[in-house]
Scaffold this active site. Structure first.
Site, mmCIF file in Angstrom:
data_model
loop_
_atom_site.group_PDB
_atom_site.id
_atom_site.type_symbol
_atom_site.label_atom_id
_atom_site.label_comp_id
_atom_site.label_asym_id
_atom_site.label_seq_id
_atom_site.Cartn_x
_atom_site.Cartn_y
_atom_site.Cartn_z
ATOM 1 N N PHE A 149 0.865 -1.188 0.000
ATOM 2 C CA PHE A 149 0.000 0.000 0.000
ATOM 3 C C PHE A 149 0.902 1.239 0.000
ATOM 4 O O PHE A 149 1.895 1.298 0.730
ATOM 5 C CB PHE A 149 -0.877 -0.004 1.264
ATOM 6 C CG PHE A 149 -2.203 0.686 1.084
ATOM 7 C CD1 PHE A 149 -3.379 -0.040 0.966
ATOM 8 C CD2 PHE A 149 -2.282 2.073 1.039
ATOM 9 C CE1 PHE A 149 -4.610 0.588 0.810
ATOM 10 C CE2 PHE A 149 -3.501 2.714 0.879
ATOM 11 C CZ PHE A 149 -4.669 1.982 0.766
ATOM 12 N N ALA B 199 -0.587 -1.663 6.104
ATOM 13 C CA ALA B 199 -0.069 -1.493 7.466
ATOM 14 C C ALA B 199 -0.792 -2.374 8.479
ATOM 15 O O ALA B 199 -0.200 -2.815 9.466
ATOM 16 C CB ALA B 199 -0.189 -0.028 7.873
ATOM 17 N N PHE B 200 -2.057 -2.637 8.224
ATOM 18 C CA PHE B 200 -2.836 -3.453 9.152
ATOM 19 C C PHE B 200 -2.251 -4.865 9.267
ATOM 20 O O PHE B 200 -2.407 -5.520 10.304
ATOM 21 C CB PHE B 200 -4.294 -3.508 8.675
ATOM 22 C CG PHE B 200 -5.273 -3.911 9.738
ATOM 23 C CD1 PHE B 200 -5.604 -3.035 10.767
ATOM 24 C CD2 PHE B 200 -5.865 -5.167 9.716
ATOM 25 C CE1 PHE B 200 -6.506 -3.406 11.756
ATOM 26 C CE2 PHE B 200 -6.782 -5.549 10.699
ATOM 27 C CZ PHE B 200 -7.093 -4.666 11.724
ATOM 28 N N GLU B 201 -1.602 -5.339 8.212
ATOM 29 C CA GLU B 201 -1.030 -6.693 8.208
ATOM 30 C C GLU B 201 0.387 -6.741 8.795
ATOM 31 O O GLU B 201 0.947 -7.832 8.995
ATOM 32 C CB GLU B 201 -0.997 -7.251 6.775
ATOM 33 C CG GLU B 201 -2.346 -7.684 6.227
ATOM 34 C CD GLU B 201 -3.291 -6.543 5.894
ATOM 35 O OE1 GLU B 201 -2.811 -5.497 5.410
ATOM 36 O OE2 GLU B 201 -4.511 -6.685 6.135
ATOM 37 N N ALA C 249 3.284 3.274 5.077
ATOM 38 C CA ALA C 249 2.815 4.661 5.078
ATOM 39 C C ALA C 249 1.301 4.655 5.135
ATOM 40 O O ALA C 249 0.654 4.068 4.260
ATOM 41 C CB ALA C 249 3.293 5.383 3.824
ATOM 42 N N THR D 178 -12.327 9.259 5.752
ATOM 43 C CA THR D 178 -13.058 8.532 6.810
ATOM 44 C C THR D 178 -12.110 8.243 7.988
ATOM 45 O O THR D 178 -10.900 8.423 7.865
ATOM 46 C CB THR D 178 -13.585 7.194 6.256
ATOM 47 O OG1 THR D 178 -12.449 6.331 6.054
ATOM 48 C CG2 THR D 178 -14.342 7.369 4.955
ATOM 49 N N HIS E 8 -10.935 5.558 8.866
ATOM 50 C CA HIS E 8 -10.144 4.347 8.585
ATOM 51 C C HIS E 8 -8.677 4.524 9.009
ATOM 52 O O HIS E 8 -8.075 3.633 9.607
ATOM 53 C CB HIS E 8 -10.242 4.059 7.085
ATOM 54 C CG HIS E 8 -9.632 2.772 6.659
ATOM 55 N ND1 HIS E 8 -10.175 1.546 6.975
ATOM 56 C CD2 HIS E 8 -8.514 2.492 5.934
ATOM 57 C CE1 HIS E 8 -9.419 0.586 6.466
ATOM 58 N NE2 HIS E 8 -8.415 1.135 5.832
ATOM 59 N N PHE F 154 10.793 1.012 13.758
ATOM 60 C CA PHE F 154 9.419 1.428 13.445
ATOM 61 C C PHE F 154 9.449 2.506 12.360
ATOM 62 O O PHE F 154 9.638 3.686 12.634
ATOM 63 C CB PHE F 154 8.763 1.953 14.727
ATOM 64 C CG PHE F 154 7.322 2.330 14.564
ATOM 65 C CD1 PHE F 154 6.357 1.374 14.268
ATOM 66 C CD2 PHE F 154 6.912 3.645 14.720
ATOM 67 C CE1 PHE F 154 5.019 1.715 14.123
ATOM 68 C CE2 PHE F 154 5.572 4.006 14.590
ATOM 69 C CZ PHE F 154 4.629 3.036 14.284
ATOM 70 N N ARG G 144 9.010 12.753 4.159
ATOM 71 C CA ARG G 144 9.660 11.806 5.076
ATOM 72 C C ARG G 144 10.211 10.561 4.377
ATOM 73 O O ARG G 144 10.712 9.658 5.027
ATOM 74 C CB ARG G 144 8.647 11.396 6.160
ATOM 75 C CG ARG G 144 8.417 12.526 7.134
ATOM 76 C CD ARG G 144 7.095 12.444 7.861
ATOM 77 N NE ARG G 144 6.953 13.574 8.775
ATOM 78 C CZ ARG G 144 6.619 14.811 8.401
ATOM 79 N NH1 ARG G 144 6.386 15.079 7.126
ATOM 80 N NH2 ARG G 144 6.551 15.790 9.270
HETATM 81 N N1 INI Z 1 -2.903 0.617 4.468
HETATM 82 C C1 INI Z 1 -1.757 1.312 4.446
HETATM 83 O O1 INI Z 1 -0.675 0.728 4.597
HETATM 84 N N2 INI Z 1 -1.789 2.668 4.292
HETATM 85 C C2 INI Z 1 -2.969 3.352 4.134
HETATM 86 O O2 INI Z 1 -2.924 4.592 3.964
HETATM 87 C C3 INI Z 1 -4.169 2.627 4.146
HETATM 88 N N3 INI Z 1 -5.418 3.316 3.980
HETATM 89 O O3 INI Z 1 -5.446 4.539 4.040
HETATM 90 O O4 INI Z 1 -6.452 2.700 3.785
HETATM 91 C C4 INI Z 1 -4.113 1.222 4.308
HETATM 92 N N4 INI Z 1 -5.236 0.468 4.319
HETATM 93 C C5 INI Z 1 -5.219 -0.940 4.075
HETATM 94 C C6 INI Z 1 -5.068 -1.755 5.350
HETATM 95 O O5 INI Z 1 -3.772 -1.598 5.906
HETATM 96 C C7 INI Z 1 -5.271 -3.232 5.081
HETATM 97 O O6 INI Z 1 -4.294 -3.713 4.196
HETATM 98 C C8 INI Z 1 -6.660 -3.520 4.455
HETATM 99 O O7 INI Z 1 -7.674 -2.999 5.266
HETATM 100 C C9 INI Z 1 -6.882 -5.048 4.290
HETATM 101 O O8 INI Z 1 -6.779 -5.736 5.525
#
Ligand code: INI
Length: 156
Positions: free
Chosen positions: A25, A59-61, A83, A89, A91, A116, A130
């Site tokens: 992402f 980033a969530f993963e 990033a 939203t 999110h 980090f 950055r």
């Molecule tokens: N993931 C990122 O790494 N950066 C972001 O800006 C972002 N936004 O804005 O949505 C983002 N979303 C995806 C998230 O990390 C998961 O991969 C997704 O929800 C699937 O699990």
């Protein structure tokens, strides 16, 4: 007079196995963080065969994959790069909170240093600044912090 005992971490990367976990992402930003981290590690003594680059969707993963890497005990340290850029939203807040909390949790649970390098920015411009321009390269800073922490831990 008693002498002060201090412990400092060097910035050498001498045969340590390092895993970089980076998001796909926002890859146009994150690829610059990866380049910065790799360049930094190599300048500090790492050779390419000691480094593994792992890509995750977002980033969530990051926490889950960092945890699996830490659990494998095949690496001395990690660098997490990504990033998150604010959208329309809430999110952004969920992703940032869970990613940063999760990475910190892995570091504490497995006593393994994780540099980090997750940008959490309000705008794309802030992220560009950055990732190798006006505000330096947070991938480099994450790599340096990881090396210093790794060498401090080795002395404790
Ligand atoms: N993931 C990122 O790494 N950066 C972001 O800006 C972002 N936004 O804005 O949505 C983002 N979303 C995806 C998230 O990390 C998961 O991969 C997704 O929800 C699937 O699990």
């Amino acid at each position: 007079m008693p002498t002060l005992h201090t412990i400092d971490g060097s910035l050498l990367c001498d045969h340590h196995k390092i895993a970089i976990v980076a998001t796909r992402f926002n890859s146009f930003i994150v690829n610059n963080l990866v380049t910065g981290a790799l360049d930094c590690l190599e300048r500090h003594g790492a050779s390419q065969e000691d480094i593994t680059l792992i890509h995750v969707p977002g980033a969530f993963e990051l926490p889950l994959v960092c945890q699996k890497v830490a659990k494998s005990k095949r690496y001395d340290a990690l660098i997490a790069l990504g990033a998150v850029i604010r959208g329309a939203t809430p999110h952004f807040d969920y992703v940032c909170t869970e990613a940063s909390k999760g990475i910190a949790q892995v570091m504490l649970n497995y006593e393994i240093p994780i540099g980090f390098g997750l940008l959490t920015c309000d705008t794309i411009d802030q992220a560009i600044e950055r990732a190798g321009s006006k505000a330096g390269n947070k991938g480099v800073e994450a790599a340096l912090a990881m090396l210093e922490t790794l060498h401090v831990l080795e002395q404790l």
